[in-house]
Design an enzyme around this catalytic site. Structure first.
Site, short mmCIF file in Angstrom:
data_model
loop_
_atom_site.label_atom_id
_atom_site.label_comp_id
_atom_site.label_asym_id
_atom_site.label_seq_id
_atom_site.Cartn_x
_atom_site.Cartn_y
_atom_site.Cartn_z
N LYS A 183 0.85 -1.20 0.00
CA LYS A 183 0.00 0.00 0.00
C LYS A 183 0.87 1.23 0.00
O LYS A 183 2.02 1.19 0.44
CB LYS A 183 -0.88 0.02 1.25
CG LYS A 183 -2.16 0.79 1.07
CD LYS A 183 -3.20 -0.10 0.41
CE LYS A 183 -4.54 0.55 0.27
NZ LYS A 183 -5.57 -0.44 0.00
N1 GLU Z 1 -7.30 -0.06 -3.17
C1 GLU Z 1 -8.03 -1.24 -3.48
C2 GLU Z 1 -8.06 -2.17 -2.28
O1 GLU Z 1 -7.91 -1.74 -1.17
C3 GLU Z 1 -7.53 -1.92 -4.74
C4 GLU Z 1 -6.10 -2.31 -4.77
C5 GLU Z 1 -5.60 -2.81 -6.12
O2 GLU Z 1 -6.37 -2.87 -7.06
O3 GLU Z 1 -4.40 -3.08 -6.18
O4 GLU Z 1 -8.34 -3.33 -2.41
#
Ligand code: GLU
Length: 410
Positions: free
Chosen positions: A99
């Site tokens: 993240k």
């Molecule tokens: N931000 C989204 C999540 O928390 C998607 C992450 C992604 O597609 O890599 O799942």
């Protein structure tokens, strides 16, 4: 955002240790981030702290979004990266968890500054990113335009095209047509499974939705269009409540026009806190983390909760909800549609093949129902003595640890 989110995760893993008998080494692997990258993004006289964290990469490259938020911090980004590890593993997609975050308020800056921050995020971290290293995507307050700027900056820095280094891109830059609505669509598929499993009648259940961003609003729209009754919705400014059901299409129009669902005049105004206590059957949490804590968990009247946001219920609150017989469909399952479609996008970018939309929709449904079945069957196999989140974590952790073992790390 409370500072203690990661310590909450530690407590949760320790509780799973008691059920699963994990060794100290396994616990250490599960709770130690693999790589924390930090930067300070300078824009004129402002400095915005930024992070990119890969929590674990035993199953594949890091994968997870980047959030732009005035209150994000390292503890939050690390927790979100941990949850991505669980989510990616449960979905059986070939990724570890990651993240990113930048602490600033994107709603208060010009589009030019937004572009500058997006490009500088890549300037700071491009060496640790890449289609086989770590792959960002949208998250809270980031979107496909931001992904486009990030891709462009990455390709400038590295001197070659590599669309698979980021997902959630616009279609013209090799995005996937399913991605924009994917989290909501995934939530809808899981909701239908839940309704089937627990014999709920969609015409008589009352639903409240906290959070009316991309995921919350689109899911509310799909549910409304499918005959579900949504009695309350909210956004960061507050909510509206109408006992016999809201016309969600109208609420969406009002939000677009005036900026908030609270401008909808045909319902009673309520606060975000009171929405959580409404006498509804299903509560959908699609806002931010730590919304239901030990302070308000005993006030929840819904029998079912679906987490579309990441981490909206604390560990302590989970215990209270479980003792009250409230079923929680956890984030790592309910909102995994987003990252599953990111995986489809990445596959298309890596192979150069554009896959048919109907085929991808079918595949998304298949993956989510498979996850749902695995979780429900472990829950039932434990005579319902564990909650659905614990079941999901156990399945996901087993897969991460198996990969770690095969690599000879354990
Ligand atoms: N931000 C989204 C999540 O928390 C998607 C992450 C992604 O597609 O890599 O799942």
């Amino acid at each position: 955002m409370q500072k203690k989110t990661f310590s909450n995760i530690t407590e949760r893993i320790k509780s799973i240790q008691k059920i699963k008998g994990l060794t100290k080494k396994e616990i250490k692997i599960l709770l130690t981030p693999k790589r924390i990258s930090r930067a300070k993004i300078k824009v004129r006289n402002h400095i915005f702290p930024a992070w990119r964290i890969v929590f674990n990469d035993a199953l594949g490259p890091g994968k997870g979004g980047v959030r732009f938020h005035p209150e994000t911090n390292e503890d939050e980004v690390m927790s979100l990266a941990f949850w991505m590890m669980i989510k990616d593993s449960l979905a059986e997609i070939p990724y570890g968890g990651a993240k990113g975050g930048v602490r600033f308020n994107p709603k208060k800056v010009s589009s030019q500054t937004l572009e500058t921050v997006s490009r500088k995020f890549i300037d700071a971290f491009y060496k640790v990113l890449g289609e086989d290293k770590d792959i960002p995507a949208p998250d809270v307050y980031t979107n496909s335009q931001i992904m486009a700027w990030m891709l462009d900056e990455y390709e400038k820095k590295t001197g070659h095209h590599e669309p698979g280094m980021i997902t959630g891109k616009p279609l013209e830059l090799q995005g996937c047509s399913l991605r924009a609505n994917a989290t909501a669509k995934g939530g809808f598929i899981v909701m239908k499974e839940m309704v089937k499993e627990f014999n709920l009648n969609k015409r008589s259940v009352k639903i409240a939705v906290q959070g009316f961003g991309n995921a919350g609003a689109n899911l509310a729209k799909m549910l409304h269009g499918n005959g579900f009754k949504i009695v309350s919705v909210s956004d960061s400014r507050g909510g509206v409540y109408k006992k016999d059901g809201l016309d969600i299409n109208e609420v969406i129009k009002i939000k677009k026009q005036f900026g908030s669902v609270t401008n909808y005049s045909k319902g009673e105004k309520i606060s975000n806190q009171s929405l959580l206590k409404l006498p509804v059957d299903i509560l959908i949490l699609a806002a931010l983390e730590n919304q239901i804590t030990e302070k308000n968990a005993s006030d929840v009247k819904a029998k079912y909760i679906m987490e579309i946001a990441n981490g909206p219920i604390t560990y302590q609150a989970d215990k209270i909800l479980f003792s009250k017989n409230i079923t929680v469909v956890p984030d790592v399952l309910a909102n995994s549609g987003g990252v599953i479609v990111s995986y489809f996008e990445w596959c298309q970018n890596k192979t150069g093949n554009i896959l048919d939309k109907d085929y991808l929709e079918k595949l998304l449904r298949k993956k989510l129902t498979n996850s749902w079945k695995k979780v429900i069957s472990l829950y039932k196999g434990n005579k319902k003595q564990i909650d659905l989140r614990t079941a999901a974590y156990i399945i996901a952790i087993e897969r991460v640890l198996a990969a770690e073992k095969l690599r000879g790390h354990i």
